[in-house]
Design a protein around this motif. Structure first.
Motif, PDB file in Angstrom:
ATOM      1  N   ARG A   1     -22.558  35.485 -44.515  1.00 38.41           N
ATOM      2  CA  ARG A   1     -22.922  36.340 -43.379  1.00 38.41           C
ATOM      3  C   ARG A   1     -23.149  35.510 -42.125  1.00 38.41           C
ATOM      4  NH1 ARG A   1     -25.852  39.086 -47.465  1.00 38.41           N
ATOM      5  NH2 ARG A   1     -27.771  37.951 -46.919  1.00 38.41           N
ATOM      6  N   LEU A   2     -23.840  34.382 -42.280  1.00 37.15           N
ATOM      7  CA  LEU A   2     -24.055  33.479 -41.151  1.00 37.15           C
ATOM      8  C   LEU A   2     -22.728  33.000 -40.586  1.00 37.15           C
ATOM      9  CD1 LEU A   2     -25.806  31.572 -39.372  1.00 37.15           C
ATOM     10  CD2 LEU A   2     -25.797  29.956 -41.288  1.00 37.15           C
ATOM     11  N   SER A   3     -21.813  32.632 -41.459  1.00 41.58           N
ATOM     12  CA  SER A   3     -20.508  32.128 -41.022  1.00 41.58           C
ATOM     13  C   SER A   3     -19.731  33.194 -40.269  1.00 41.58           C
ATOM     14  CB  SER A   3     -19.702  31.640 -42.231  1.00 41.58           C
ATOM     15  OG  SER A   3     -20.368  30.580 -42.894  1.00 41.58           O
ATOM     16  N   ARG A   4     -19.762  34.415 -40.765  1.00 43.46           N
ATOM     17  CA  ARG A   4     -19.042  35.493 -40.077  1.00 43.46           C
ATOM     18  C   ARG A   4     -19.614  35.743 -38.691  1.00 43.46           C
ATOM     19  NH1 ARG A   4     -18.973  37.765 -45.347  1.00 43.46           N
ATOM     20  NH2 ARG A   4     -20.863  38.971 -44.897  1.00 43.46           N
ATOM     21  N   SER A   5     -20.926  35.695 -38.562  1.00 47.66           N
ATOM     22  CA  SER A   5     -21.550  35.944 -37.260  1.00 47.66           C
ATOM     23  C   SER A   5     -21.241  34.837 -36.257  1.00 47.66           C
ATOM     24  CB  SER A   5     -23.072  36.098 -37.412  1.00 47.66           C
ATOM     25  OG  SER A   5     -23.665  34.891 -37.842  1.00 47.66           O
ATOM     26  N   LEU A   6     -21.002  33.621 -36.757  1.00 46.40           N
ATOM     27  CA  LEU A   6     -20.683  32.497 -35.878  1.00 46.40           C
ATOM     28  C   LEU A   6     -19.187  32.334 -35.645  1.00 46.40           C
ATOM     29  CD1 LEU A   6     -23.156  29.767 -37.238  1.00 46.40           C
ATOM     30  CD2 LEU A   6     -23.330  31.019 -35.069  1.00 46.40           C
ATOM     31  N   GLY A   7     -18.379  32.934 -36.501  1.00 48.61           N
ATOM     32  CA  GLY A   7     -16.935  32.756 -36.389  1.00 48.61           C
ATOM     33  C   GLY A   7     -16.409  31.587 -37.196  1.00 48.61           C
ATOM     34  N   ILE A   8     -17.191  31.110 -38.178  1.00 45.71           N
ATOM     35  CA  ILE A   8     -16.741  30.031 -39.067  1.00 45.71           C
ATOM     36  C   ILE A   8     -15.877  30.655 -40.159  1.00 45.71           C
ATOM     37  CG2 ILE A   8     -17.462  28.231 -40.679  1.00 45.71           C
ATOM     38  CD1 ILE A   8     -20.123  28.092 -39.154  1.00 45.71           C
ATOM     39  N   THR A   9     -14.652  30.197 -40.296  1.00 45.60           N
ATOM     40  CA  THR A   9     -13.735  30.789 -41.274  1.00 45.60           C
ATOM     41  C   THR A   9     -13.662  29.943 -42.548  1.00 45.60           C
ATOM     42  OG1 THR A   9     -11.869  29.641 -40.235  1.00 45.60           O
ATOM     43  CG2 THR A   9     -12.334  31.871 -39.490  1.00 45.60           C
ATOM     44  N   ASN A  10     -13.692  30.624 -43.684  1.00 45.88           N
ATOM     45  CA  ASN A  10     -13.538  30.003 -45.006  1.00 45.88           C
ATOM     46  C   ASN A  10     -14.410  28.762 -45.201  1.00 45.88           C
ATOM     47  OD1 ASN A  10     -11.515  31.906 -45.723  1.00 45.88           O
ATOM     48  ND2 ASN A  10     -10.008  30.695 -44.587  1.00 45.88           N
ATOM     49  N   PRO A  11     -15.720  28.869 -45.022  1.00 46.49           N
ATOM     50  CA  PRO A  11     -16.569  27.689 -45.219  1.00 46.49           C
ATOM     51  C   PRO A  11     -16.657  27.309 -46.694  1.00 46.49           C
ATOM     52  CG  PRO A  11     -17.934  29.619 -44.959  1.00 46.49           C
ATOM     53  CD  PRO A  11     -16.516  30.082 -44.726  1.00 46.49           C
ATOM     54  N   ALA A  12     -16.676  26.014 -46.975  1.00 47.60           N
ATOM     55  CA  ALA A  12     -16.913  25.538 -48.337  1.00 47.60           C
ATOM     56  C   ALA A  12     -18.415  25.600 -48.606  1.00 47.60           C
ATOM     57  CB  ALA A  12     -16.392  24.120 -48.502  1.00 47.60           C
ATOM     58  N   ILE A  13     -18.803  26.136 -49.768  1.00 38.92           N
ATOM     59  CA  ILE A  13     -20.211  26.254 -50.145  1.00 38.92           C
ATOM     60  C   ILE A  13     -20.351  25.667 -51.544  1.00 38.92           C
ATOM     61  CG2 ILE A  13     -22.158  27.818 -50.459  1.00 38.92           C
ATOM     62  CD1 ILE A  13     -20.736  29.818 -48.632  1.00 38.92           C
ATOM     63  N   VAL A  14     -21.133  24.585 -51.670  1.00 41.97           N
ATOM     64  CA  VAL A  14     -21.184  23.805 -52.906  1.00 41.97           C
ATOM     65  C   VAL A  14     -22.614  23.753 -53.444  1.00 41.97           C
ATOM     66  CG1 VAL A  14     -20.525  21.633 -53.992  1.00 41.97           C
ATOM     67  CG2 VAL A  14     -19.422  22.340 -51.857  1.00 41.97           C
ATOM     68  N   PRO A  15     -22.847  24.077 -54.731  1.00 36.18           N
ATOM     69  CA  PRO A  15     -24.168  23.878 -55.332  1.00 36.18           C
ATOM     70  C   PRO A  15     -24.330  22.421 -55.766  1.00 36.18           C
ATOM     71  CG  PRO A  15     -22.703  24.867 -56.941  1.00 36.18           C
ATOM     72  CD  PRO A  15     -21.893  24.706 -55.669  1.00 36.18           C
ATOM     73  N   ILE A  16     -25.426  21.768 -55.344  1.00 34.91           N
ATOM     74  CA  ILE A  16     -25.603  20.354 -55.656  1.00 34.91           C
ATOM     75  C   ILE A  16     -27.051  20.045 -56.023  1.00 34.91           C
ATOM     76  CG2 ILE A  16     -23.768  19.694 -54.026  1.00 34.91           C
ATOM     77  CD1 ILE A  16     -26.049  18.573 -52.212  1.00 34.91           C
ATOM     78  N   ASN A  17     -27.256  18.863 -56.553  1.00 34.33           N
ATOM     79  CA  ASN A  17     -28.579  18.259 -56.680  1.00 34.33           C
ATOM     80  C   ASN A  17     -28.440  16.844 -56.165  1.00 34.33           C
ATOM     81  OD1 ASN A  17     -31.114  17.330 -57.318  1.00 34.33           O
ATOM     82  ND2 ASN A  17     -30.784  17.291 -59.532  1.00 34.33           N
ATOM     83  N   ALA A  18     -28.853  16.613 -54.928  1.00 36.38           N
ATOM     84  CA  ALA A  18     -28.663  15.306 -54.293  1.00 36.38           C
ATOM     85  C   ALA A  18     -29.446  14.213 -54.993  1.00 36.38           C
ATOM     86  CB  ALA A  18     -29.068  15.384 -52.816  1.00 36.38           C
ATOM     87  N   ARG A  19     -30.603  14.550 -55.552  1.00 39.55           N
ATOM     88  CA  ARG A  19     -31.443  13.519 -56.178  1.00 39.55           C
ATOM     89  C   ARG A  19     -30.754  12.904 -57.397  1.00 39.55           C
ATOM     90  NH1 ARG A  19     -36.655  12.114 -55.554  1.00 39.55           N
ATOM     91  NH2 ARG A  19     -37.046  13.913 -54.221  1.00 39.55           N
ATOM     92  N   SER A  20     -30.128  13.745 -58.230  1.00 39.61           N
ATOM     93  CA  SER A  20     -29.477  13.238 -59.439  1.00 39.61           C
ATOM     94  C   SER A  20     -27.975  13.048 -59.269  1.00 39.61           C
ATOM     95  CB  SER A  20     -29.734  14.190 -60.613  1.00 39.61           C
ATOM     96  OG  SER A  20     -29.172  15.462 -60.340  1.00 39.61           O
ATOM     97  N   GLY A  21     -27.407  13.641 -58.227  1.00 44.05           N
ATOM     98  CA  GLY A  21     -25.988  13.450 -57.940  1.00 44.05           C
ATOM     99  C   GLY A  21     -25.065  14.511 -58.497  1.00 44.05           C
ATOM    100  N   ASP A  22     -25.603  15.581 -59.043  1.00 47.18           N
ATOM    101  CA  ASP A  22     -24.757  16.644 -59.599  1.00 47.18           C
ATOM    102  C   ASP A  22     -23.899  17.284 -58.512  1.00 47.18           C
ATOM    103  OD1 ASP A  22     -25.722  16.989 -62.496  1.00 47.18           O
ATOM    104  OD2 ASP A  22     -27.599  17.019 -61.372  1.00 47.18           O
ATOM    105  N   ASN A  23     -22.593  17.311 -58.752  1.00 49.36           N
ATOM    106  CA  ASN A  23     -21.603  17.919 -57.848  1.00 49.36           C
ATOM    107  C   ASN A  23     -21.512  17.226 -56.488  1.00 49.36           C
ATOM    108  OD1 ASN A  23     -20.687  19.814 -59.640  1.00 49.36           O
ATOM    109  ND2 ASN A  23     -21.839  21.520 -58.774  1.00 49.36           N
ATOM    110  N   VAL A  24     -22.058  16.028 -56.382  1.00 49.99           N
ATOM    111  CA  VAL A  24     -21.985  15.309 -55.103  1.00 49.99           C
ATOM    112  C   VAL A  24     -20.699  14.486 -55.047  1.00 49.99           C
ATOM    113  CG1 VAL A  24     -23.063  13.596 -53.599  1.00 49.99           C
ATOM    114  CG2 VAL A  24     -24.480  15.271 -54.798  1.00 49.99           C
ATOM    115  N   VAL A  25     -20.584  13.471 -55.884  1.00 51.55           N
ATOM    116  CA  VAL A  25     -19.368  12.660 -55.928  1.00 51.55           C
ATOM    117  C   VAL A  25     -18.402  13.203 -56.976  1.00 51.55           C
ATOM    118  CG1 VAL A  25     -18.467  10.367 -56.492  1.00 51.55           C
ATOM    119  CG2 VAL A  25     -20.464  10.598 -54.998  1.00 51.55           C
ATOM    120  N   SER A  26     -18.943  13.723 -58.083  1.00 49.32           N
ATOM    121  CA  SER A  26     -18.087  14.284 -59.136  1.00 49.32           C
ATOM    122  C   SER A  26     -18.689  15.586 -59.640  1.00 49.32           C
ATOM    123  CB  SER A  26     -17.923  13.277 -60.284  1.00 49.32           C
ATOM    124  OG  SER A  26     -19.194  12.908 -60.801  1.00 49.32           O
TER     125      SER A  26
END
Length: 423
Positions: free
Chosen positions: A172-197
């Motif tokens: 919804r935020l992206s549509r209101s700003l005009g950002i098209t097809n944003p990538a949205i990724v679930p991560i855990n930066a502390r342990s590295g899940d979905n960050v590099v691999s």
């Protein structure tokens, strides 16, 4: 050293305070083997570390100030470099605290891509924080590609439902700003899940890791492909004691390229002349391009001084422009006051004639501009200048389409601006 065969992508981290921006950068650098062994050792013995015993507080990779480590927040802008076989990256760690939004604007102005982090554990039914909205808005206004990283998924047990709630809010935020097809990724930066691999913790997530997404992003605008713009910083005289001394114009090429023999125009009056010589401190050149600091000598003497522009290609000069402003001064806008527009090396007196609208950061609606601009407000304004300024649109040329407003009484930077049109 950046390898010639790899592309260079500049990334800024954004989002609200304590959403994990510094930790994410530290994790990317650690897992991509960009940290030296002595840096890792220093992290192991770092004072004020908030990591559990045996773990590293990776936020300290970029939070180098004593006050940052003590308070656990980012204050200043930090730059780090790392590379993969496919890409080279410069990562800009920007503050998330509302008080340091001006620092975030500075960092974002040098980036191609913004990673906007969201702390999944601190949102109620996916409702986004004001500073998250503000940073996403600034990133979009600056023309950056936006990637959303939903962080601290471990604190919500990697709940797919929680992620989908946050994802819906970000869409919804992206549509209101005009950002098209944003990538949205679930991560855990502390342990590295979905960050590099990819991580098995989110078996329901079918997208790519954050690093893979960043590697798929293209480089920013190649300034050399834009029209030639050269802002004169200083007028010099070669053999100035002689009668036949020549005037040269020293400065940095903002965009485009120029060669000996090219015709250029001296703005805003657009008097034509030709480039006779191009020199650096060390040597003469046949041609030069964006980013180079050079001295240009013309075939005939022209009336040009510090702040004037040498240009090629189409150019519009105007006394009135519409512009997006991000207000950066603790002192609110006073309609009776005049401000200095600093565009390149030019300093021109101006005043804000009217505020067309201000963005409400709660829902990004555009409200009437019948109130004073205050710290961190984002608004569309009509600006009048005492003498004409180059009115390149920011989306066409981010170097010359941007400016800052300076309060002449305090010398404080009052606002950062982006030209959107000629009024």
């Amino acid at each position: 050293m950046i390898q010639a065969q790899t592309k260079l992508v500049r990334i800024v981290t954004a989002g609200s305070v304590d959403d994990g921006k510094s930790t994410l950068i530290g994790r990317i650098l650690h897992d991509s083997k960009a940290l030296m062994s002595d840096q890792v050792d220093a992290l192991s013995n770092a004072r004020y570390s908030r990591a559990e015993e045996g773990d590293l507080d990776l936020s300290f990779v970029t939070d180098g100030l004593e006050s940052e480590r003590e308070q656990g927040i980012t204050i200043d802008v930090a730059y780090r470099y790392f590379a993969t076989p496919q890409s080279s990256f410069i990562v800009i760690d920007a503050p998330g605290h509302e008080q340091y939004t001006r620092n975030m604007v500075t960092g974002a102005s040098n980036a191609d891509v913004a990673i906007v982090l969201v702390d999944a554990s601190r949102l109620h039914q996916g409702a986004l924080k004001v500073q998250t909205r503000r940073h996403a808005t600034i990133a979009h206004l600056l023309g950056l590609k936006v990637v959303f990283a939903v962080n601290k998924m471990d604190l919500v047990n990697w709940s797919q439902q929680v992620f989908q709630e946050v994802e819906a809010s970000l869409q919804r935020l992206s549509r209101s700003l005009g950002i098209t097809n944003p990538a949205i990724v679930p991560i855990n930066a502390r342990s590295g899940d979905n960050v590099v691999s990819k991580s098995p913790a989110a078996s329901w997530y079918e997208g790519a890791s954050l690093l893979d997404i960043l590697q798929s992003q293209g480089e920013g605008t190649d300034l050399c492909d834009l029209p030639f713009r050269f802002s004169i910083q200083r007028v010099v005289r070669l053999d100035g004691h002689k009668l036949e001394a020549q005037r040269g114009y020293a400065g940095r090429i903002a965009s485009g390229h120029v060669a000996v023999g090219d015709e250029v125009l001296v703005g805003p009056h657009r008097r034509p002349t030709k480039v006779a010589r191009i020199e650096t401190y060390e040597q003469g050149l046949n041609q030069a391009e964006a980013g180079q600091s050079v001295t240009l000598y013309t075939e005939d003497d022209v009336d040009a001084a510090r702040g004037d522009l040498l240009i090629r290609g189409e150019a519009t000069y105007a006394n009135r422009v519409t512009a997006d402003l991000c207000w950066l001064d603790d002192q609110a806008w006073d309609p009776r006051r005049r401000y200095i527009v600093q565009q390149g090396t030019a300093n021109i007196m101006s005043r804000i004639e009217s505020v067309l609208h201000i963005r409400d950061m709660r829902d990004l609606s555009e409200v009437r501009g019948d109130q004073a601009l205050k710290l961190n407000d984002i608004a569309l304004v009509q600006l009048q200048t005492q003498t004409p300024i180059l009115a390149d649109l920011f989306q066409d040329n981010p170097k010359t389409g941007a400016f800052i407003l300076i309060d002449p009484d305090t010398n404080q930077t009052a606002a950062a601006g982006m030209i959107r049109g000629v009024a």
